[in-house]
Scaffold this motif. Structure first.
Motif, short mmCIF file in Angstrom:
data_model
loop_
_atom_site.label_atom_id
_atom_site.label_comp_id
_atom_site.label_asym_id
_atom_site.label_seq_id
_atom_site.Cartn_x
_atom_site.Cartn_y
_atom_site.Cartn_z
N ARG A 143 -45.56 -57.63 -54.61
CA ARG A 143 -46.74 -57.99 -55.38
C ARG A 143 -46.60 -59.37 -56.03
O ARG A 143 -47.56 -60.13 -56.12
N ARG A 144 -45.41 -59.69 -56.49
CA ARG A 144 -45.20 -60.97 -57.16
C ARG A 144 -45.37 -62.16 -56.21
O ARG A 144 -45.54 -63.30 -56.65
N ASP A 145 -45.34 -61.89 -54.91
CA ASP A 145 -45.46 -62.95 -53.90
C ASP A 145 -46.90 -63.18 -53.47
O ASP A 145 -47.15 -64.01 -52.59
N MET A 146 -47.85 -62.48 -54.09
CA MET A 146 -49.23 -62.50 -53.63
C MET A 146 -50.18 -63.04 -54.69
O MET A 146 -49.91 -62.95 -55.89
N VAL A 147 -51.30 -63.57 -54.23
CA VAL A 147 -52.39 -63.95 -55.13
C VAL A 147 -53.71 -63.64 -54.43
O VAL A 147 -53.85 -63.88 -53.22
N MET A 148 -54.65 -63.06 -55.16
CA MET A 148 -55.98 -62.79 -54.64
C MET A 148 -56.94 -63.85 -55.17
O MET A 148 -56.89 -64.19 -56.36
N ILE A 149 -57.81 -64.34 -54.30
CA ILE A 149 -58.79 -65.36 -54.67
C ILE A 149 -60.18 -64.78 -54.46
O ILE A 149 -60.53 -64.34 -53.36
N GLY A 150 -60.98 -64.75 -55.52
CA GLY A 150 -62.30 -64.14 -55.42
C GLY A 150 -63.21 -64.60 -56.53
O GLY A 150 -62.85 -65.42 -57.37
N THR A 151 -64.42 -64.05 -56.54
CA THR A 151 -65.40 -64.40 -57.58
C THR A 151 -65.88 -63.17 -58.34
O THR A 151 -66.03 -63.21 -59.54
N ALA A 152 -66.14 -62.11 -57.61
CA ALA A 152 -66.76 -60.93 -58.21
C ALA A 152 -65.81 -60.25 -59.18
O ALA A 152 -64.59 -60.30 -59.04
N ASP A 153 -66.39 -59.60 -60.16
CA ASP A 153 -65.61 -58.80 -61.10
C ASP A 153 -64.79 -57.76 -60.35
O ASP A 153 -63.67 -57.44 -60.74
N ALA A 154 -65.34 -57.26 -59.25
CA ALA A 154 -64.63 -56.25 -58.46
C ALA A 154 -63.31 -56.80 -57.92
O ALA A 154 -62.32 -56.08 -57.85
N ASP A 155 -63.29 -58.07 -57.53
CA ASP A 155 -62.06 -58.67 -57.02
C ASP A 155 -60.99 -58.73 -58.11
O ASP A 155 -59.83 -58.41 -57.87
N GLU A 156 -61.38 -59.17 -59.28
CA GLU A 156 -60.42 -59.29 -60.38
C GLU A 156 -59.85 -57.93 -60.78
O GLU A 156 -58.65 -57.78 -60.98
N ARG A 157 -60.73 -56.93 -60.86
CA ARG A 157 -60.26 -55.60 -61.24
C ARG A 157 -59.39 -54.98 -60.15
O ARG A 157 -58.45 -54.25 -60.45
N CYS A 158 -59.70 -55.30 -58.89
CA CYS A 158 -58.86 -54.82 -57.78
C CYS A 158 -57.47 -55.44 -57.88
O CYS A 158 -56.46 -54.74 -57.70
N ALA A 159 -57.41 -56.74 -58.14
CA ALA A 159 -56.13 -57.42 -58.28
C ALA A 159 -55.32 -56.81 -59.43
O ALA A 159 -54.11 -56.57 -59.30
N GLN A 160 -55.97 -56.57 -60.53
CA GLN A 160 -55.30 -55.96 -61.68
C GLN A 160 -54.74 -54.59 -61.31
O GLN A 160 -53.59 -54.27 -61.62
N ALA A 161 -55.57 -53.78 -60.65
CA ALA A 161 -55.14 -52.43 -60.29
C ALA A 161 -53.99 -52.44 -59.29
O ALA A 161 -53.14 -51.55 -59.30
N ALA A 162 -53.97 -53.46 -58.43
CA ALA A 162 -52.91 -53.55 -57.42
C ALA A 162 -51.66 -54.25 -57.96
O ALA A 162 -50.63 -54.28 -57.28
N GLY A 163 -51.79 -54.85 -59.14
CA GLY A 163 -50.64 -55.50 -59.76
C GLY A 163 -50.31 -56.87 -59.19
O GLY A 163 -49.15 -57.27 -59.15
N ILE A 164 -51.35 -57.59 -58.73
CA ILE A 164 -51.11 -58.94 -58.21
C ILE A 164 -51.94 -59.96 -58.99
O ILE A 164 -52.91 -59.62 -59.66
N ASP A 165 -51.54 -61.22 -58.89
CA ASP A 165 -52.24 -62.29 -59.59
C ASP A 165 -53.62 -62.53 -58.99
O ASP A 165 -53.86 -62.26 -57.81
N PHE A 166 -54.50 -63.07 -59.83
CA PHE A 166 -55.87 -63.33 -59.43
C PHE A 166 -56.27 -64.74 -59.81
O PHE A 166 -55.92 -65.24 -60.87
N LEU A 167 -57.02 -65.38 -58.91
CA LEU A 167 -57.50 -66.74 -59.15
C LEU A 167 -58.98 -66.80 -58.83
O LEU A 167 -59.43 -66.35 -57.78
#
Length: 213
Positions: free
Chosen positions: A181-205
């Protein structure tokens, strides 16, 4: 989790350190979704002009205006109300979203194209994890001008398991590719993307942090 590191405008060099995998949403992240929808509206208007002898330009203008003011889910209803369309055309409208052969290729945001090219040169992984009807999303993917990047992309359709923000699709991706997880980053716009990243334990941009650079 959303890291405090990812604040303000970002370029590849700012986010690459320690990251081995980059996860993107498709619509309004890699390209503007309206570029797809407006071409679908153009094609549907042409179909109605042929079958119902309606003015295609008037139809397109109404569909675009409805999309911008009320959202995509209201487009056909507004058209049906205005022109007394037979309900049978709703099927044609939705079918076209899934199977349209667009007149023009979908163009990536320039900043996203640059970012993805840099990721490939750096030999890191690119994933697209997208919400929405899988058939429609696949049709969009096939019509993007990827500039040769397509062979480096690994795509997942979240709705085949559970749409984001549910983290199921991300957990599947992590397991199948043996990622940390520490090696990953999710890039998105929607609130759903940010909450998904949080739930999966990865960084979000946020996408905007790249596009506004």
């Amino acid at each position: 989790m959303v890291s405090p590191f990812y604040q303000g405008t970002m370029q590849y060099k700012d986010i690459a350190a320690g990251k081995q995998a980059f996860v993107f949403e498709l619509d309004n992240v890699l390209y503007p979704e309206k570029d797809y929808l407006y071409q679908v509206y153009y094609l549907f208007a042409g179909f109605l002009e042929y079958t119902e002898l309606l003015d295609a330009k008037v139809l397109v203008d109404l569909m675009v205006k409805t999309f911008e003011e009320e959202g995509r889910d209201k487009v056909f209803d507004k058209l049906q109300e205005k022109f007394k369309l037979d309900e049978k055309y709703r099927f044609n409208f939705h079918h076209l979203h899934k199977n349209a052969q667009l007149p023009l290729k979908l163009l990536l945001y320039h900043k996203m194209l640059q970012l993805m090219q840099e990721i490939v040169v750096d030999r890191k992984k690119i994933f697209i994890v997208t919400n929405g009807d899988p058939e429609t999303q696949l049709n969009k993917l096939k019509q993007v001008e990827w500039h040769g990047l397509e062979k480096y992309l690994i795509c997942y359709f979240a709705d085949e398991i559970a749409p984001k923000p549910e983290p199921d699709i991300m957990l599947k991706l992590i397991g199948e590719h043996q990622l940390q997880r520490r090696d990953m980053v999710m890039i998105g716009t929607a609130d759903a993307d940010e909450r998904c990243a949080q739930a999966a334990g990865i960084d979000f941009l946020l996408t905007e942090d790249i596009l506004l650079t």
